[in-house]
Design an enzyme around this catalytic site. Structure first.
Site, PDB file in Angstrom:
ATOM      1  N   VAL A 159     -32.570 -10.489  -0.065  1.00  0.00           N
ATOM      2  CA  VAL A 159     -32.369 -10.773  -1.355  1.00  0.00           C
ATOM      3  C   VAL A 159     -33.738 -10.959  -1.969  1.00  0.00           C
ATOM      4  CG1 VAL A 159     -31.671 -12.569  -3.133  1.00  0.00           C
ATOM      5  CG2 VAL A 159     -30.280 -12.061  -0.816  1.00  0.00           C
TER       6      VAL A 159
ATOM      7  N   GLY B 216     -36.970 -11.322   2.180  1.00  0.00           N
ATOM      8  CA  GLY B 216     -35.897 -10.531   3.125  1.00  0.00           C
ATOM      9  C   GLY B 216     -34.912  -9.686   1.997  1.00  0.00           C
TER      10      GLY B 216
ATOM     11  N   GLY C 193     -39.904 -16.040   1.270  1.00  0.00           N
ATOM     12  CA  GLY C 193     -38.751 -15.358   2.021  1.00  0.00           C
ATOM     13  C   GLY C 193     -38.384 -14.035   1.393  1.00  0.00           C
TER      14      GLY C 193
ATOM     15  N   LYS D  23     -13.343 -22.025   4.413  1.00  0.00           N
ATOM     16  CA  LYS D  23     -14.246 -21.291   5.410  1.00  0.00           C
ATOM     17  C   LYS D  23     -13.892 -21.306   6.750  1.00  0.00           C
ATOM     18  CE  LYS D  23     -19.126 -20.651   4.867  1.00  0.00           C
ATOM     19  NZ  LYS D  23     -19.649 -19.923   3.822  1.00  0.00           N
TER      20      LYS D  23
HETATM   21  P1  NAD Z   1     -32.685 -12.304   5.165  1.00  0.00           P
HETATM   22  O1  NAD Z   1     -32.601 -12.748   6.581  1.00  0.00           O
HETATM   23  O2  NAD Z   1     -32.660 -10.836   4.898  1.00  0.00           O
HETATM   24  O3  NAD Z   1     -34.204 -12.812   4.632  1.00  0.00           O
HETATM   25  C1  NAD Z   1     -34.846 -14.163   4.631  1.00  0.00           C
HETATM   26  C2  NAD Z   1     -36.403 -13.645   4.855  1.00  0.00           C
HETATM   27  O4  NAD Z   1     -36.818 -15.167   4.660  1.00  0.00           O
HETATM   28  C3  NAD Z   1     -36.712 -12.920   5.854  1.00  0.00           C
HETATM   29  O5  NAD Z   1     -37.606 -11.925   5.599  1.00  0.00           O
HETATM   30  C4  NAD Z   1     -37.471 -13.959   6.949  1.00  0.00           C
HETATM   31  O6  NAD Z   1     -38.584 -13.289   7.465  1.00  0.00           O
HETATM   32  C5  NAD Z   1     -37.766 -14.961   5.917  1.00  0.00           C
HETATM   33  N1  NAD Z   1     -38.050 -16.335   6.484  1.00  0.00           N
HETATM   34  C6  NAD Z   1     -37.451 -16.718   7.494  1.00  0.00           C
HETATM   35  N2  NAD Z   1     -38.028 -18.048   7.775  1.00  0.00           N
HETATM   36  C7  NAD Z   1     -38.914 -18.152   7.148  1.00  0.00           C
HETATM   37  C8  NAD Z   1     -39.988 -19.187   6.909  1.00  0.00           C
HETATM   38  N3  NAD Z   1     -39.919 -20.296   7.670  1.00  0.00           N
HETATM   39  N4  NAD Z   1     -40.816 -18.996   6.145  1.00  0.00           N
HETATM   40  C9  NAD Z   1     -41.103 -18.055   5.437  1.00  0.00           C
HETATM   41  N5  NAD Z   1     -40.188 -17.021   5.434  1.00  0.00           N
HETATM   42  C10 NAD Z   1     -39.122 -17.096   6.320  1.00  0.00           C
HETATM   43  O7  NAD Z   1     -31.631 -13.137   4.498  1.00  0.00           O
HETATM   44  P2  NAD Z   1     -31.172 -12.820   2.673  1.00  0.00           P
HETATM   45  O8  NAD Z   1     -29.821 -12.291   2.914  1.00  0.00           O
HETATM   46  O9  NAD Z   1     -32.373 -12.316   1.897  1.00  0.00           O
HETATM   47  O10 NAD Z   1     -30.893 -14.216   2.567  1.00  0.00           O
HETATM   48  C11 NAD Z   1     -32.017 -15.406   1.927  1.00  0.00           C
HETATM   49  C12 NAD Z   1     -31.215 -16.454   1.573  1.00  0.00           C
HETATM   50  O11 NAD Z   1     -30.138 -16.317   0.504  1.00  0.00           O
HETATM   51  C13 NAD Z   1     -30.397 -17.208   2.675  1.00  0.00           C
HETATM   52  O12 NAD Z   1     -30.593 -18.741   2.645  1.00  0.00           O
HETATM   53  C14 NAD Z   1     -28.981 -16.860   2.379  1.00  0.00           C
HETATM   54  O13 NAD Z   1     -28.080 -17.918   2.998  1.00  0.00           O
HETATM   55  C15 NAD Z   1     -28.954 -17.004   0.974  1.00  0.00           C
HETATM   56  N6  NAD Z   1     -28.047 -16.108   0.572  1.00  0.00           N
HETATM   57  C16 NAD Z   1     -27.953 -14.822   0.589  1.00  0.00           C
HETATM   58  C17 NAD Z   1     -26.927 -13.988  -0.181  1.00  0.00           C
HETATM   59  C18 NAD Z   1     -26.820 -12.443   0.210  1.00  0.00           C
HETATM   60  O14 NAD Z   1     -26.217 -12.000  -0.441  1.00  0.00           O
HETATM   61  N7  NAD Z   1     -27.447 -11.936   1.235  1.00  0.00           N
HETATM   62  C19 NAD Z   1     -26.135 -14.649  -0.843  1.00  0.00           C
HETATM   63  C20 NAD Z   1     -25.962 -16.142  -0.818  1.00  0.00           C
HETATM   64  C21 NAD Z   1     -27.084 -16.882  -0.425  1.00  0.00           C
END
Ligand code: NAD
Length: 349
Positions: free
Chosen positions: A182, A180, A178, A79
């Site tokens: 994913v 977003g 959440g 990392k």
């Molecule tokens: P993203 O930013 O696209 O989506 C996150 C969503 O959570 C957003 O819609 C945001 O509005 C919402 N959010 C933020 N704070 C909030 C709260 N307090 N209450 C309710 N909703 C809230 O992120 P993502 O890429 O979808 O990732 C989501 C999670 O998965 C993160 O923890 C990320 O670390 C983890 N993750 C993602 C990936 C990936 O491939 N994108 C891989 C491994 C882990």
């Protein structure tokens, strides 16, 4: 550039890189490289001081060792953290200096995106080093979110099989906190496979879309963990399961994409004691790093990704079986299985 080695027991190599002309102040850590070069993203954050950055990079690089081991890719844990404000401090010169810092590892560390870092940032770093992943052309690797969602769906299925005895998701209710990149894709996948949906997000457009498109019931974010559902899927920030929320969780399963879902390690046992099956976060959300790993190996294909993603469900099933047989929490079992993968590789070497 000044390179300051930092000796830490248990880590293969940690070094701090300070480059005054570009303003780079970064720490790169390779935790374990038994399975292969350290692989894990770079994160930009305005850490309070170097010690805070070092703590974070140690924790994250060790986590990548476990994640890559159970993700079945031949990479160790690595990392990088850059001490800077992602809104104001990122410049092409900083990324080029970061690329030169990575190059000093001579292939012992591969970087990719993490918070505060974009594909464009990494493209600049890649001018100085070959050891950058996640900047593939569209459709081959690149944006990992759809893969992560697909892996989570498989994980939710495996969890429902283990805890509810359900062969598929028809009639299984899932609350996604959440929606977003994913979470919304997970919503689509589970809905299309017969699940009932509850969603929560601070983004009103996202919840309106989920309600309209997937017939989801909408609840407030602070209420989502209390939803009377089968599965609670944290897909927003870390720490969704903590001392304040755990007592309210009605779901029998916690299975979602968010990193660091357990605010403190004792939540692993606390979930077990409440009869809640926990799909360890770094196992269920590993598809993104698996995609990066295949891209580095030059063996990325859609078919290979699908096969690897299906294995996430199988790995979780093995964790659940062993946790049940040994009467231990699933997170603890996952960590032990990761250590066993590494120990076996050491013996075979
Ligand atoms: P993203 O930013 O696209 O989506 C996150 C969503 O959570 C957003 O819609 C945001 O509005 C919402 N959010 C933020 N704070 C909030 C709260 N307090 N209450 C309710 N909703 C809230 O992120 P993502 O890429 O979808 O990732 C989501 C999670 O998965 C993160 O923890 C990320 O670390 C983890 N993750 C993602 C990936 C990936 O491939 N994108 C891989 C491994 C882990």
């Amino acid at each position: 550039m000044e390179i300051i080695p930092i000796e830490v027991e248990g880590w293969r190599r940690i070094a701090r890189f300070v480059d005054e002309p570009s303003g780079l102040d970064a720490i790169i850590a390779v935790h374990d490289d038994t399975l292969g070069p350290g692989c894990g993203g770079a994160r930009v954050r305005p850490y309070a001081d170097v010690d805070a950055a070092l703590d974070d990079v140690k924790r994250l690089s060790r986590g990548m060792t476990y994640k890559n081991a159970l993700g079945g890719i031949p990479f160790g844990g690595g990392k990088a953290v850059i001490i800077a404000d992602p809104k104001t401090d990122k410049t092409p010169a900083l990324w080029r200096a970061f690329g030169r810092a990575i190059e000093t590892f001579g292939g012992q560390y591969y970087t990719a995106e993490d918070s505060g870092v974009t594909e464009d940032d990494l493209r600049i770093a890649a001018e100085e080093t070959a050891y950058v992943a996640g900047v593939a052309e569209k459709g081959r690797g690149g944006n990992p979110s759809p893969f992560t969602a697909h892996g989570c769906w498989r994980g939710v299925e495996a969890s429902a099989r283990a805890r509810l005895g359900k062969a598929d998701l028809s009639g299984v209710s899932v609350a996604i906190l959440g929606i977003g990149a994913v979470g919304m894709e997970l919503a689509r996948l589970v809905r299309e496979n017969g699940a009932e949906l509850v969603v929560a997000d601070v983004n009103e457009e996202a919840v309106a879309f989920a309600k309209e498109t997937y017939g989801a019931e909408v609840v407030a974010p602070a209420e989502c963990h209390k939803a009377d559902v089968d599965v609670f899927a944290p897909c927003a920030l870390g720490g969704a399961i903590n001392h304040d929320t755990i007592g309210g969780v009605k779901a029998k399963i916690v299975a979602g994409a968010a990193n660091n879902q357990l605010y403190t390690p004792d939540m692993d046992l606390a979930l077990k004691e409440r009869g809640i099956l926990y799909a360890p976060d770094y196992v269920i959300n590993a598809a993104g790093v698996i995609s990066v790993g295949l891209e580095i190996l030059g063996s990325w294909s859609a078919d290979e990704m699908t096969a690897r993603i299906d294995r996430i469900g199988e790995t979780l099933s093995r964790i659940f079986e062993r946790a049940a047989a040994e009467d231990r929490p699933t997170g603890e079992i996952a960590d032990q299985m990761a250590r066993e993968v590494i120990a076996d590789a050491r013996k075979a070497a």
